[in-house]
Design a protein around this motif. Structure first.
Motif, PDB file in Angstrom:
ATOM      1  N   ARG A  90       0.919  -1.487   0.341  1.00 16.92           N
ATOM      2  CA  ARG A  90       0.256  -0.271  -0.241  1.00 16.92           C
ATOM      3  C   ARG A  90       1.013   1.099  -0.076  1.00 16.92           C
ATOM      4  NH1 ARG A  90      -3.095  -1.522   4.396  1.00 16.92           N
ATOM      5  NH2 ARG A  90      -4.531   1.301   4.583  1.00 16.92           N
ATOM      6  N   ILE A  91       0.614   2.336  -0.569  1.00 14.60           N
ATOM      7  CA  ILE A  91       1.401   3.760  -0.413  1.00 14.60           C
ATOM      8  C   ILE A  91       1.783   3.435   0.986  1.00 14.60           C
ATOM      9  CG2 ILE A  91      -0.857   5.409  -0.616  1.00 14.60           C
ATOM     10  CD1 ILE A  91       0.428   6.539  -2.732  1.00 14.60           C
ATOM     11  N   MET A  92       2.324   4.657   1.018  1.00 19.75           N
ATOM     12  CA  MET A  92       3.254   4.500   2.396  1.00 19.75           C
ATOM     13  C   MET A  92       2.631   5.629   2.850  1.00 19.75           C
ATOM     14  SD  MET A  92       6.469   3.493   2.605  1.00 19.75           S
ATOM     15  CE  MET A  92       7.826   3.617   1.142  1.00 19.75           C
ATOM     16  N   SER A  93       2.324   5.932   4.047  1.00 21.19           N
ATOM     17  CA  SER A  93       2.032   7.189   5.128  1.00 21.19           C
ATOM     18  C   SER A  93       2.784   8.230   5.752  1.00 21.19           C
ATOM     19  CB  SER A  93       0.638   6.504   5.866  1.00 21.19           C
ATOM     20  OG  SER A  93      -0.502   6.440   5.669  1.00 21.19           O
ATOM     21  N   VAL A  94       3.565   6.592   6.625  1.00 27.86           N
ATOM     22  CA  VAL A  94       4.360   7.298   6.833  1.00 27.86           C
ATOM     23  C   VAL A  94       6.367   6.640   6.861  1.00 27.86           C
ATOM     24  CG1 VAL A  94       5.779   8.131   9.113  1.00 27.86           C
ATOM     25  CG2 VAL A  94       3.503   8.123   9.014  1.00 27.86           C
ATOM     26  N   PRO A  95       6.457   6.777   5.598  1.00 27.12           N
ATOM     27  CA  PRO A  95       7.867   6.024   5.529  1.00 27.12           C
ATOM     28  C   PRO A  95       9.090   6.234   6.737  1.00 27.12           C
ATOM     29  CG  PRO A  95       7.517   7.680   3.974  1.00 27.12           C
ATOM     30  CD  PRO A  95       6.343   7.990   4.961  1.00 27.12           C
ATOM     31  N   VAL A  96       9.753   5.123   6.259  1.00 30.98           N
ATOM     32  CA  VAL A  96      10.632   5.205   7.994  1.00 30.98           C
ATOM     33  C   VAL A  96      11.842   4.431   6.920  1.00 30.98           C
ATOM     34  CG1 VAL A  96       8.868   5.872  10.090  1.00 30.98           C
ATOM     35  CG2 VAL A  96       9.524   3.408   9.476  1.00 30.98           C
ATOM     36  N   ILE A  97      12.689   4.447   7.860  1.00 32.82           N
ATOM     37  CA  ILE A  97      14.228   3.252   7.426  1.00 32.82           C
ATOM     38  C   ILE A  97      14.895   2.687   8.349  1.00 32.82           C
ATOM     39  CG2 ILE A  97      16.034   3.377   6.278  1.00 32.82           C
ATOM     40  CD1 ILE A  97      15.829   6.966   5.225  1.00 32.82           C
ATOM     41  N   VAL A  98      14.896   1.375   8.255  1.00 33.45           N
ATOM     42  CA  VAL A  98      15.243   0.694   9.195  1.00 33.45           C
ATOM     43  C   VAL A  98      16.721   0.234   9.068  1.00 33.45           C
ATOM     44  CG1 VAL A  98      12.919  -1.064   9.507  1.00 33.45           C
ATOM     45  CG2 VAL A  98      15.078  -1.538   7.273  1.00 33.45           C
ATOM     46  N   ALA A  99      17.042  -0.415   9.598  1.00 35.68           N
ATOM     47  CA  ALA A  99      19.005  -0.454  10.193  1.00 35.68           C
ATOM     48  C   ALA A  99      19.320  -0.876   8.548  1.00 35.68           C
ATOM     49  CB  ALA A  99      19.449  -1.317  10.537  1.00 35.68           C
ATOM     50  N   SER A 100      18.467  -1.723   7.493  1.00 38.30           N
ATOM     51  CA  SER A 100      19.394  -2.317   6.485  1.00 38.30           C
ATOM     52  C   SER A 100      19.302  -1.065   5.237  1.00 38.30           C
ATOM     53  CB  SER A 100      18.917  -3.709   5.917  1.00 38.30           C
ATOM     54  OG  SER A 100      16.757  -2.828   6.411  1.00 38.30           O
ATOM     55  N   GLY A 101      18.749   0.011   5.638  1.00 40.66           N
ATOM     56  CA  GLY A 101      18.533   0.769   4.619  1.00 40.66           C
ATOM     57  C   GLY A 101      17.204   0.658   3.905  1.00 40.66           C
ATOM     58  N   GLN A 102      16.123  -0.287   4.172  1.00 42.81           N
ATOM     59  CA  GLN A 102      15.225  -0.252   3.434  1.00 42.81           C
ATOM     60  C   GLN A 102      14.306   0.659   4.118  1.00 42.81           C
ATOM     61  OE1 GLN A 102      15.238  -1.779  -0.105  1.00 42.81           O
ATOM     62  NE2 GLN A 102      17.548  -2.753   1.489  1.00 42.81           N
ATOM     63  N   THR A 103      12.965   1.094   3.196  1.00 44.96           N
ATOM     64  CA  THR A 103      12.409   2.137   3.863  1.00 44.96           C
ATOM     65  C   THR A 103      10.496   0.811   3.267  1.00 44.96           C
ATOM     66  OG1 THR A 103      12.711   3.783   3.031  1.00 44.96           O
ATOM     67  CG2 THR A 103      10.461   3.724   3.503  1.00 44.96           C
ATOM     68  N   TYR A 104      10.080   1.531   5.123  1.00 45.75           N
ATOM     69  CA  TYR A 104       8.970   0.631   4.724  1.00 45.75           C
ATOM     70  C   TYR A 104       7.961   2.182   5.962  1.00 45.75           C
ATOM     71  CZ  TYR A 104      11.421  -3.105   4.690  1.00 45.75           C
ATOM     72  OH  TYR A 104      11.907  -4.674   4.540  1.00 45.75           O
ATOM     73  N   ASP A 105       6.414   1.694   5.342  1.00 48.29           N
ATOM     74  CA  ASP A 105       5.509   2.557   6.025  1.00 48.29           C
ATOM     75  C   ASP A 105       5.625   1.686   7.416  1.00 48.29           C
ATOM     76  OD1 ASP A 105       3.800   3.811   6.551  1.00 48.29           O
ATOM     77  OD2 ASP A 105       2.033   2.954   5.385  1.00 48.29           O
ATOM     78  N   ARG A 106       5.577   2.915   8.385  1.00 51.23           N
ATOM     79  CA  ARG A 106       5.898   2.902  10.096  1.00 51.23           C
ATOM     80  C   ARG A 106       4.759   1.390  10.418  1.00 51.23           C
ATOM     81  NH1 ARG A 106       7.923   5.236  14.010  1.00 51.23           N
ATOM     82  NH2 ARG A 106       9.223   7.520  13.111  1.00 51.23           N
ATOM     83  N   ARG A 107       3.177   1.740  10.127  1.00 48.96           N
ATOM     84  CA  ARG A 107       3.150   1.404  11.073  1.00 48.96           C
ATOM     85  C   ARG A 107       3.155  -0.518  10.738  1.00 48.96           C
ATOM     86  NH1 ARG A 107      -3.112   0.617   9.511  1.00 48.96           N
ATOM     87  NH2 ARG A 107      -3.652  -0.806   9.959  1.00 48.96           N
ATOM     88  N   PHE A 108       3.322  -0.936   9.726  1.00 47.34           N
ATOM     89  CA  PHE A 108       3.628  -2.360   8.987  1.00 47.34           C
ATOM     90  C   PHE A 108       4.628  -2.856   9.702  1.00 47.34           C
ATOM     91  CE2 PHE A 108       0.442  -0.422   6.432  1.00 47.34           C
ATOM     92  CZ  PHE A 108      -0.645  -1.297   6.250  1.00 47.34           C
ATOM     93  N   ILE A 109       5.913  -2.319   9.281  1.00 49.73           N
ATOM     94  CA  ILE A 109       7.292  -2.794  10.264  1.00 49.73           C
ATOM     95  C   ILE A 109       7.670  -2.698  11.344  1.00 49.73           C
ATOM     96  CG2 ILE A 109       8.188  -0.357  10.180  1.00 49.73           C
ATOM     97  CD1 ILE A 109       9.629  -3.458   9.109  1.00 49.73           C
ATOM     98  N   GLU A 110       6.958  -1.562  12.688  1.00 46.44           N
ATOM     99  CA  GLU A 110       6.343  -1.743  13.441  1.00 46.44           C
ATOM    100  C   GLU A 110       5.480  -3.233  13.743  1.00 46.44           C
ATOM    101  OE1 GLU A 110       4.431   1.985  14.780  1.00 46.44           O
ATOM    102  OE2 GLU A 110       6.524   2.567  15.729  1.00 46.44           O
TER     103      GLU A 110
END
Length: 463
Positions: A90-110
């Motif tokens: 889904r289109i990201m509302s709050v894109p965040v970067i994790v330690a691997s350098g990849q970007t995810y939507d905050r809600r789903f990576i949490e």
């Protein structure tokens, strides 16, 4: 067969239902009904999110993944793939970067981390640090693209809704009454097991602790009951209950503020069996996401037992210990604590034994800005060790951490720079890394190569 969901069941309820079913499957012993219910929830959620023919309603207001934007127009505009969360599509509302350098939507990576996952969903790299860094650039690009294409970006959702039901509260109170008030140790022991299981399987249930913040202390005091005090299984169950509660973000402060919780985890880390020690390290790791907890955990003496566990634990416990040590060392005061306790010795031995190379390299890279640490690393033949990791590791992040340490060695020790120069003539490891490594690895490799070039030039000038 599992009963179909009611027609009015919304997407949030479907996701909670699906998470519970998957948790039951992951725990083992799931019945056919559980599998059927998971499949039914997934299919119903897919229908609710995407519809039978794609996106419903035309507005995209729910943040569903649109195959195109601008339905009804002559030319549909595809959503750029890098605007979609790799987990939810889904289109990201709050894109965040994790330690691997990849970007995810905050809600789903949490949610991914809260389920106990420690690997990057895309690269499958071990993530010792679960800190999330806002990706402001991608967020700005998404906002601009949505404006230009008249697409309504979904509103930023509350990252952690309190989904505790009256039933959850009643269940907790019933179990907790047995833990703290029962006259029978067997009944107390079973209630502790029940609480461990439900906090593992039901992520929404964990929010109960916010409304009953003294529960951890009361549970710990209950352990002094005759028949429980020396039971290693009770200790492991209690430690794991704290771990499970700590996965709910709002509970991290609740547990950190409890005067008994962190000392109890550190005591279990020192005195428990391997299961209790490993789960204590995992709980300390999750709690250390808060800087205030990092400080408390370090001051209360967790670093020594964590380093001991990294040295003598089983492989799972070692990973949990390494994760906790890394997170704690993001606070400057804890770096010196870890160094004095002997983390360099333990990490270098772990690398030599090929037991926990990635985690140990990450810790050493974090500490390598300190001259004293770099000297300790060189005493353990760190130059050859880092060069070997650069050549042989299949993990790009481990190569990066190795060259970070090697860069520090070369900056502090000219003799070691000559050793690196001799190895480079044979293997060209740094030249290759300067072309193929991560952006940080390339910078460090180029820095070493340039220092080698200046050193060679100075030698020729002096001849």
């Amino acid at each position: 067969m599992a009963k179909p969901p009611p027609a009015e069941e919304d997407s949030a309820a479907l996701r909670r239902r699906l998470r519970r079913s998957l948790a039951a499957v992951a725990a083992g012993g799931a019945t056919g009904d559980v599998f059927d219910d998971a499949a039914s929830a997934l299919e119903t959620l897919r229908e609710a999110e995407l519809g039978t023919g794609g996106r419903k309603g035309g507005g995209g207001g729910e943040g569903r993944r649109p195959a195109v934007v601008g339905e009804g127009k002559k030319e549909a505009v595809p959503v750029p793939p890098h605007f979609l969360c790799p987990i939810s599509s889904r289109i990201m509302s709050v894109p965040v970067i994790v330690a691997s350098g990849q970007t995810y939507d905050r809600r789903f990576i949490e949610e991914w981390f809260s389920a106990g996952n420690r690997l990057c969903p895309q690269t499958h790299q071990a993530l010792l640090d679960t800190t999330l860094i806002p990706n402001h650039l991608v967020r700005s690009m998404i906002l601009q693209w949505c404006t230009e294409n008249r697409f309504d970006l979904p509103p930023v959702e509350s990252q952690e809704e309190n989904n505790v039901t009256n039933s959850d509260q009643k269940t907790f109170d019933e179990i907790f009454t047995k833990i703290t008030s029962s006259a029978k140790s067997t009944e107390m022991r079973q209630a502790i097991k029940d609480l461990r299981l439900i906090t593992k399987q039901n992520s929404d249930f964990r929010a109960v602790l916010e409304e009953r913040p003294d529960s951890i202390s009361r549970m710990i005091f209950a352990r002094s009951t005759p028949g429980l005090q020396n039971d290693p299984q009770v200790l492991e169950d209690m430690v794991t209950i704290i771990l499970n509660f700590s996965l709910h973000d709002s509970n991290k402060k609740v547990i950190g503020d409890d005067p008994e919780a962190i000392p109890f985890l550190i005591w279990a880390l020192k005195s428990g069996d391997m299961g209790s020690r490993g789960n204590s390290a995992a709980a300390i790791f999750t709690l250390s996401a808060l800087d205030s907890n990092k400080e408390k955990i370090g001051e209360l003496g967790a670093m020594g037992p964590l380093v001991d566990l990294l040295a003598d634990g089983n492989i799972i416990a070692k990973k949990d210990a390494a994760s906790a040590i890394f997170n704690l060392c993001l606070l400057h005061e804890n770096k010196s604590r870890a160094t004095k306790i002997g983390i360099v010795d333990v990490a270098m031995r772990a690398i030599d034994d090929q037991l926990l190379v990635d985690g140990s390299l990450a810790i050493l890279a974090l500490l390598s800005s300190n001259h004293e640490v770099v000297e300790m690393i060189t005493e353990f033949d760190g130059t050859a060790c880092m060069l070997r990791a650069i050549r042989e590791s299949e993990c790009s992040r481990s190569k990066e951490n190795a060259v970070v340490v090697l860069f520090a060695i070369c900056m502090f020790n000219r003799l070691k720079l000559k050793e690196v120069e001799a190895d480079e003539k044979i293997n060209s490891s740094l030249a290759l890394l300067a072309q193929t490594g991560t952006s940080r690895a390339r910078r460090k490799a180029v820095g070493i190569l340039e220092k080698m070039k200046r050193s060679m030039h100075n030698r020729h000038m002096s001849c």
